[in-house]
Motif scaffolding. Sequence first.
Motif, PDB file in Angstrom:
ATOM      1  N   PHE A 188       6.160 107.796  24.010  1.00 44.75           N
ATOM      2  CA  PHE A 188       6.667 106.856  22.885  1.00 44.75           C
ATOM      3  C   PHE A 188       7.153 105.742  23.600  1.00 44.75           C
ATOM      4  O   PHE A 188       6.859 104.592  23.510  1.00 44.75           O
ATOM      5  CB  PHE A 188       7.755 107.403  21.921  1.00 44.75           C
ATOM      6  N   ALA A 189       7.865 106.061  24.931  1.00 40.70           N
ATOM      7  CA  ALA A 189       8.409 104.959  25.705  1.00 40.70           C
ATOM      8  C   ALA A 189       7.185 104.433  26.147  1.00 40.70           C
ATOM      9  O   ALA A 189       7.248 102.869  26.602  1.00 40.70           O
ATOM     10  CB  ALA A 189       9.202 105.576  26.873  1.00 40.70           C
ATOM     11  N   GLU A 190       6.319 104.767  26.624  1.00 38.21           N
ATOM     12  CA  GLU A 190       4.883 104.038  27.139  1.00 38.21           C
ATOM     13  C   GLU A 190       4.386 103.209  26.312  1.00 38.21           C
ATOM     14  O   GLU A 190       4.285 102.037  26.305  1.00 38.21           O
ATOM     15  CB  GLU A 190       3.916 105.174  27.524  1.00 38.21           C
ATOM     16  N   GLY A 191       4.158 103.793  25.055  1.00 35.25           N
ATOM     17  CA  GLY A 191       3.853 102.939  23.818  1.00 35.25           C
ATOM     18  C   GLY A 191       4.682 101.749  23.666  1.00 35.25           C
ATOM     19  O   GLY A 191       4.425 100.549  23.330  1.00 35.25           O
ATOM     20  N   PHE A 192       5.966 101.925  23.622  1.00 33.07           N
ATOM     21  CA  PHE A 192       6.928 101.018  23.198  1.00 33.07           C
ATOM     22  C   PHE A 192       6.859  99.660  24.120  1.00 33.07           C
ATOM     23  O   PHE A 192       6.956  98.507  23.919  1.00 33.07           O
ATOM     24  CB  PHE A 192       8.374 101.487  23.153  1.00 33.07           C
ATOM     25  N   ARG A 193       6.549 100.265  25.698  1.00 34.04           N
ATOM     26  CA  ARG A 193       6.349  99.157  26.435  1.00 34.04           C
ATOM     27  C   ARG A 193       5.351  98.226  26.522  1.00 34.04           C
ATOM     28  O   ARG A 193       5.424  97.197  26.820  1.00 34.04           O
ATOM     29  CB  ARG A 193       6.287 100.087  27.884  1.00 34.04           C
ATOM     30  N   GLY A 194       4.407  98.819  25.574  1.00 37.37           N
ATOM     31  CA  GLY A 194       3.266  97.792  25.554  1.00 37.37           C
ATOM     32  C   GLY A 194       3.765  96.579  24.751  1.00 37.37           C
ATOM     33  O   GLY A 194       3.179  95.357  24.864  1.00 37.37           O
ATOM     34  N   PHE A 195       4.847  96.592  23.991  1.00 33.59           N
ATOM     35  CA  PHE A 195       5.457  95.373  23.074  1.00 33.59           C
ATOM     36  C   PHE A 195       6.103  94.510  24.078  1.00 33.59           C
ATOM     37  O   PHE A 195       6.335  93.416  23.607  1.00 33.59           O
ATOM     38  CB  PHE A 195       6.176  95.797  22.091  1.00 33.59           C
ATOM     39  N   GLY A 196       6.555  94.936  25.257  1.00 29.02           N
ATOM     40  CA  GLY A 196       7.266  94.227  26.274  1.00 29.02           C
ATOM     41  C   GLY A 196       6.694  93.164  26.747  1.00 29.02           C
ATOM     42  O   GLY A 196       5.539  93.239  27.122  1.00 29.02           O
ATOM     43  N   PHE A 197       7.276  91.877  26.803  1.00 29.94           N
ATOM     44  CA  PHE A 197       6.332  90.741  27.623  1.00 29.94           C
ATOM     45  C   PHE A 197       6.398  90.942  29.117  1.00 29.94           C
ATOM     46  O   PHE A 197       5.679  90.733  29.914  1.00 29.94           O
ATOM     47  CB  PHE A 197       7.401  89.580  27.532  1.00 29.94           C
ATOM     48  N   GLY A 198       7.532  91.961  29.662  1.00 33.78           N
ATOM     49  CA  GLY A 198       7.503  92.285  31.209  1.00 33.78           C
ATOM     50  C   GLY A 198       6.090  92.861  31.527  1.00 33.78           C
ATOM     51  O   GLY A 198       5.567  92.600  32.552  1.00 33.78           O
ATOM     52  N   ALA A 199       5.653  93.996  30.784  1.00 31.96           N
ATOM     53  CA  ALA A 199       4.551  94.767  31.181  1.00 31.96           C
ATOM     54  C   ALA A 199       3.183  93.745  31.073  1.00 31.96           C
ATOM     55  O   ALA A 199       2.259  93.748  32.142  1.00 31.96           O
ATOM     56  CB  ALA A 199       4.390  95.984  30.248  1.00 31.96           C
ATOM     57  N   ARG A 200       3.208  92.797  30.200  1.00 32.36           N
ATOM     58  CA  ARG A 200       2.087  91.643  30.017  1.00 32.36           C
ATOM     59  C   ARG A 200       1.958  90.959  31.404  1.00 32.36           C
ATOM     60  O   ARG A 200       1.229  90.883  31.940  1.00 32.36           O
ATOM     61  CB  ARG A 200       2.372  91.009  28.763  1.00 32.36           C
TER      62      ARG A 200
ATOM     63  N   SER B  71      -8.115  89.031  29.759  1.00 34.95           N
ATOM     64  CA  SER B  71      -8.179  87.974  28.649  1.00 34.95           C
ATOM     65  C   SER B  71      -7.278  88.465  27.699  1.00 34.95           C
ATOM     66  O   SER B  71      -6.627  87.689  27.122  1.00 34.95           O
ATOM     67  CB  SER B  71      -9.548  87.831  28.244  1.00 34.95           C
ATOM     68  N   GLY B  72      -6.831  89.764  27.284  1.00 32.51           N
ATOM     69  CA  GLY B  72      -6.088  90.251  26.285  1.00 32.51           C
ATOM     70  C   GLY B  72      -4.586  89.972  26.792  1.00 32.51           C
ATOM     71  O   GLY B  72      -3.822  89.380  25.947  1.00 32.51           O
TER      72      GLY B  72
ATOM     73  N   ALA C  66      -0.776  83.446  24.859  1.00 28.80           N
ATOM     74  CA  ALA C  66      -1.107  82.152  24.025  1.00 28.80           C
ATOM     75  C   ALA C  66      -0.879  82.320  22.564  1.00 28.80           C
ATOM     76  O   ALA C  66      -0.435  81.519  21.874  1.00 28.80           O
ATOM     77  CB  ALA C  66      -2.713  81.943  24.277  1.00 28.80           C
ATOM     78  N   SER C  67      -1.152  83.697  21.920  1.00 28.88           N
ATOM     79  CA  SER C  67      -0.762  83.624  20.715  1.00 28.88           C
ATOM     80  C   SER C  67       0.495  83.794  20.256  1.00 28.88           C
ATOM     81  O   SER C  67       1.119  83.299  19.245  1.00 28.88           O
ATOM     82  CB  SER C  67      -1.534  84.839  20.173  1.00 28.88           C
TER      83      SER C  67
END
Lengths: 310, 256
Positions: free
Chosen positions: B205-217, B228-229, B235-236
């Motif tokens: 769950f923590a891993e999945g949640f991290r996907g929403f963070g700007f930091g990981a991006r 490109s993602g 951009a979006s």
Amino acid sequence: MIRAENLSQTYGAFTALQGVSFEIPKGQVVGLVGPNGAGKTTTMKILTGYLVPSAGRASVFGHDIVQERIAAQRHLGYLPESAPVYRDLLVQEYLQLMAKLREVAPADRRRRISAVVAACSLKDVLTKPIGHLSKGFRQRVGIAQAMVHDPALLILDEPTSGLDPTQILDIREVIRRMGQEKTVILSTHILSEVEATCDRALMIVAGRLHVDEPMESFRRGKAIIVRLLGSPAGAADRLAKVEGVSSIETIADRDGNSAFRLHSDGREGLLTSVAKLAQTAGWTPIELAREHHDLEEIFRRLKANEEAAA
Amino acid sequence: MSTATTHQGSEFGRHFKLSLAIAGREIRAALSSPLAYTFTALFVGAAIVVFFLVERFFAGNQASLRGLFAWMPELLVLVCPALTMRVWAEERKQGSYELLATLPLRPVDLVVGKFLGSFALLLGALVFTAGIPLVASRFGNLDWGPVFAGYLGSLLMGAAYLAIGLVCSALVVDQILALFLGWVLCGLTLLPDAAFWDSFLPKWFAEGFRGFGFGARFEAVIRGLLDSGDLLFFASVTAFFLFVNVAILRWRRIKA
């Protein structure tokens, strides 16, 4: 032609404007008069496209101010209340910015800016930061930006408020000059202001339009005040019978003279008839004049009526 | 067909020119206020402190800017709302917003102009940190690829924070309030990246949640994985908040 149809504006539970309609032909200088908080500014905010009215519609030279806002706004220049100009800019920088945002063609910018600088007498302060100018000058900068794109309609909210008497005369002169070729709508709560600059007055009290008459008849009340020396017998009866007098009212006079207010339909020649009567009757008139509207008094009365009706 | 295209092109140019005029005004206003200098100086100063003292660049034996970019998300959260706080709030406080709103411009012209102006300020602030890679490159063989990727990531992430900051400034009249609101909102975007989630959330769950963070991006972009993602993500987010800003301006015309 500027047209307002049944404009209404409510802010929450407060009704700022209620069913206001008027038409202003091209080239007229119109004063919106009314006490503070009566709805003058709201009317202007609607006409400039800043606010969408809660009900009703308005158009500027055929462009609906909501449906075709941008087309309508191209035709107008606006001075909001208290002239909110960018204080950190120099006068010339500010006028250049506004000319750019108003899409004055680059080739015309210099010419347009010199024209408004001359019209508003800003030549001496062109290179000064706006924040260092006096209120009168800031107001003039505000009027200059409103004219920089040479619009056919100028909307000025309280153009002379907070200015000293000399500055007021200056601004009035500017408005009078503009009024020769442009449609001008200005707001004020000072009657003499309207008399000095406007062709016509729209009076707004408590959100409703009350008087819409050309200036001349607005200034001239329909009543006549007659004050006679002493208390000649039967004066009231004889005055009441003069043709055109609809009713007569006795006014208190501290010096023991008799004073009357004659209400009429405002017809011409009534003063002459009363003067002739006084002569035949052998009265000594110490005052014989048309009553002038006292704006404050009208405001008070209209407001009291509104409140009584509510 | 071709005439229509030409017309659209010139229309776009016309609107872009108006936006540029707004942007120019914005930059001018920021440069004449001590706040812009103060926050830019704080940003650059913090970047230097973080890089040389906290991450101990000289103690390591690698000429890399990883230490700087590791802290970049936090630095951007601090500086971006400060660059945008006055943009709408001050216009409304001074009443000049009323003049702006009665100019024959579309709300989107105004918003794009304000955004471009703020973006130029951020660009300026980042340019001032360029001294850090220049110094670092004298102490070793600096690989410039990751440096450029890092700056690209910073600009993308910064753009998103500026758009969020602009919305905050459009919501309140007090610019200090806009600043705090901006710090909170931008700070929230880093919350999913925090390490402490691992201690009490299931790992998946923590891993999945991290996907929403700007930091990981951001991490992904600066690692030079020009996916490109991730670019599209920032951009979006930027476009979404600019759109919200436009909606606020439209709404103000109706609800005074």
